[in-house]
Motif scaffolding. Structure first.
Motif, short mmCIF file in Angstrom:
data_model
loop_
_atom_site.label_atom_id
_atom_site.label_comp_id
_atom_site.label_asym_id
_atom_site.label_seq_id
_atom_site.Cartn_x
_atom_site.Cartn_y
_atom_site.Cartn_z
N ASP A 25 133.81 -81.49 115.33
CA ASP A 25 135.00 -81.85 116.12
C ASP A 25 134.61 -82.26 117.53
OD1 ASP A 25 136.66 -81.41 114.00
OD2 ASP A 25 137.27 -79.40 114.63
N VAL A 26 133.82 -81.41 118.19
CA VAL A 26 133.36 -81.70 119.55
C VAL A 26 131.88 -81.33 119.64
CG1 VAL A 26 133.60 -81.19 122.02
CG2 VAL A 26 135.64 -81.27 120.56
N LEU A 27 131.06 -82.30 120.02
CA LEU A 27 129.63 -82.08 120.24
C LEU A 27 129.34 -82.34 121.71
CD1 LEU A 27 126.65 -81.68 119.34
CD2 LEU A 27 126.59 -84.14 118.87
N ALA A 28 128.79 -81.35 122.38
CA ALA A 28 128.43 -81.48 123.80
C ALA A 28 126.92 -81.39 123.94
CB ALA A 28 129.11 -80.39 124.63
N VAL A 29 126.35 -82.28 124.76
CA VAL A 29 124.90 -82.39 124.88
C VAL A 29 124.51 -82.37 126.35
CG1 VAL A 29 122.89 -83.79 124.26
CG2 VAL A 29 124.91 -83.84 122.80
N SER A 30 123.44 -81.67 126.66
CA SER A 30 122.86 -81.68 128.01
C SER A 30 121.39 -81.30 127.88
CB SER A 30 123.60 -80.71 128.93
OG SER A 30 123.19 -79.38 128.67
N ASP B 161 120.31 -78.56 128.55
CA ASP B 161 120.31 -77.16 128.12
C ASP B 161 120.38 -77.03 126.60
OD1 ASP B 161 120.65 -75.91 130.89
OD2 ASP B 161 122.33 -77.31 130.78
N GLY B 162 120.72 -78.11 125.89
CA GLY B 162 120.85 -78.03 124.45
C GLY B 162 122.15 -78.64 123.97
N PHE B 163 122.77 -77.99 122.98
CA PHE B 163 123.95 -78.52 122.32
C PHE B 163 125.02 -77.45 122.22
CE2 PHE B 163 120.03 -80.13 120.53
CZ PHE B 163 120.18 -81.50 120.61
N LEU B 164 126.27 -77.89 122.24
CA LEU B 164 127.39 -77.05 121.86
C LEU B 164 128.07 -77.73 120.68
CD1 LEU B 164 129.04 -76.23 125.33
CD2 LEU B 164 127.19 -75.02 124.16
N VAL B 165 128.16 -77.02 119.57
CA VAL B 165 128.82 -77.52 118.37
C VAL B 165 130.11 -76.74 118.23
CG1 VAL B 165 128.66 -77.80 115.88
CG2 VAL B 165 126.63 -78.12 117.29
N ILE B 166 131.26 -77.44 118.26
CA ILE B 166 132.55 -76.76 118.35
C ILE B 166 133.49 -77.25 117.25
CG2 ILE B 166 134.55 -76.32 119.82
CD1 ILE B 166 132.74 -76.78 122.24
N GLU B 167 134.04 -76.30 116.51
CA GLU B 167 135.08 -76.56 115.51
C GLU B 167 136.40 -76.06 116.08
OE1 GLU B 167 136.60 -77.51 111.55
OE2 GLU B 167 134.69 -77.97 112.52
N ILE B 168 137.43 -76.90 116.02
CA ILE B 168 138.74 -76.54 116.56
C ILE B 168 139.75 -76.52 115.42
CG2 ILE B 168 140.56 -77.15 118.20
CD1 ILE B 168 138.32 -78.62 119.78
N TYR C 241 123.16 -93.21 116.32
CA TYR C 241 123.33 -92.37 115.14
C TYR C 241 124.82 -92.23 114.80
CZ TYR C 241 122.86 -88.30 112.08
OH TYR C 241 122.90 -87.44 111.02
N ARG C 242 125.63 -92.02 115.83
CA ARG C 242 127.06 -91.87 115.61
C ARG C 242 127.66 -93.15 115.02
NH1 ARG C 242 131.89 -91.12 120.02
NH2 ARG C 242 133.39 -90.15 118.63
N THR C 243 127.25 -94.30 115.57
CA THR C 243 127.76 -95.57 115.06
C THR C 243 127.41 -95.75 113.60
OG1 THR C 243 127.58 -96.59 117.25
CG2 THR C 243 127.67 -98.07 115.36
N ARG C 244 126.23 -95.31 113.24
CA ARG C 244 125.75 -95.49 111.87
C ARG C 244 126.48 -94.60 110.87
NH1 ARG C 244 119.45 -94.62 110.24
NH2 ARG C 244 119.70 -94.59 107.98
N THR D 101 127.72 -84.19 128.29
CA THR D 101 128.06 -85.44 127.63
C THR D 101 128.71 -85.08 126.30
OG1 THR D 101 126.21 -86.63 128.63
CG2 THR D 101 127.19 -87.60 126.65
N VAL D 102 129.91 -85.60 126.07
CA VAL D 102 130.73 -85.12 124.96
C VAL D 102 130.97 -86.23 123.94
CG1 VAL D 102 132.94 -84.09 124.30
CG2 VAL D 102 131.85 -83.44 126.46
N PHE D 103 130.81 -85.89 122.67
CA PHE D 103 131.16 -86.75 121.55
C PHE D 103 132.23 -86.04 120.73
CE2 PHE D 103 126.79 -87.60 122.66
CZ PHE D 103 126.66 -88.99 122.57
N ARG D 104 133.31 -86.74 120.41
CA ARG D 104 134.35 -86.18 119.54
C ARG D 104 134.25 -86.80 118.15
NH1 ARG D 104 139.92 -86.95 122.55
NH2 ARG D 104 140.67 -85.98 120.61
N HIS D 105 134.53 -85.99 117.14
CA HIS D 105 134.46 -86.44 115.74
C HIS D 105 133.08 -87.04 115.45
CE1 HIS D 105 138.70 -85.64 115.71
NE2 HIS D 105 138.89 -86.49 116.67
N PHE D 106 132.07 -86.26 115.72
CA PHE D 106 130.68 -86.69 115.51
C PHE D 106 130.29 -86.35 114.09
CE2 PHE D 106 126.11 -86.54 115.63
CZ PHE D 106 125.76 -87.53 116.54
#
Length: 224
Positions: free
Chosen positions: A60-65, A67-74, A191-194, A41-46
């Motif tokens: 920039d890109v936050l991926a959630v499952s 298994d945990g999280f992927l925090v990605i800077e592009i 949280y993102r909306t806030r 599940t991916v959130f951009r500009h989180f």
């Protein structure tokens, strides 16, 4: 392809046109698309606020499952760069330019910390092993780091628990084995909306009042 080299030579003319039209948003789209194919599940500009030190960070890109999280800077860094992440104040220096730039490795490390502290504040009983599965990446869609293979740079990146790859290596990002819980994804959405990076947040941040504004929100609304 050379380590952290340019990937533009491998682009089709359609991709090259999209890149020229969309700029840095195009590589973010490519990474998000790849992760969704892999089950994340991916959130951009989180955007998240770190309650422990009062700092505000964007992912920039936050991926959630499960298994945990992927925090990605592009980063769209053209040209040749020298990493100075082993120094007390981590910076990147473009060859031929006089002024250094902020290190994306340091930026994504700070964003990861903000995310983890926010989750710990909202979920005090969360198991540490879940948060320890937060993996962090910097993906470069242009340019290259000329000293990327130097042992002291590799050690600095390892100490900060950040992996630096060219954008073309996005296919090597891990596969999600199961989705995150619906309740947690709902919390992330709220949280993102806030804390999304609204235009007036930029203004408040520039004049130094963002932290006070967010603290007032916390007092009115209570914990997330």
């Amino acid at each position: 392809m050379s380590y952290l080299g340019s990937v533009k030579s491998s682009m089709s003319w359609r991709d090259d046109l999209r890149y020229k039209l969309l700029g840095p948003f195009w590589p973010e789209y490519l990474v998000a698309k790849e992760l969704r194919k892999k089950g994340w599940t991916v959130f951009r500009h989180f955007n998240c606020f770190d309650p422990d030190n009062g700092q505000y960070a964007e992912i920039d890109v936050l991926a959630v499952s499960a298994d945990g999280f992927l925090v990605i800077e592009i980063k769209s860094y053209a040209g040749e760069w020298e990493s100075r992440d082993h120094m007390p104040m981590p910076m990147w220096q473009r060859i031929g330019w006089s002024a250094p730039d902020k290190s994306p490795v340091w930026q994504v490390k700070r964003a990861r910390l903000a995310l983890i502290n926010s989750i710990r504040r909202a979920y005090p009983a969360v198991k540490r092993r879940v948060l320890d599965s937060c993996r962090t990446y910097v993906l470069l869609d242009r340019g290259r780091v000329i000293n990327a293979t130097e042992p002291f740079i590799q050690k600095a990146w390892a100490d900060m628990a950040v992996t630096v790859w060219p954008l073309a290596s996005r296919t090597a990002l891990p596969v999600a084995t199961a989705p995150a819980s619906a309740a947690f994804l709902e919390w992330l959405g709220l949280y993102r909306t806030r804390y999304q990076w609204r235009w007036y947040f930029r203004l408040l941040h520039k004049v130094g009042y963002l932290q006070r504004y967010l603290e007032r929100i916390d007092m009115r609304r209570g914990p997330l």
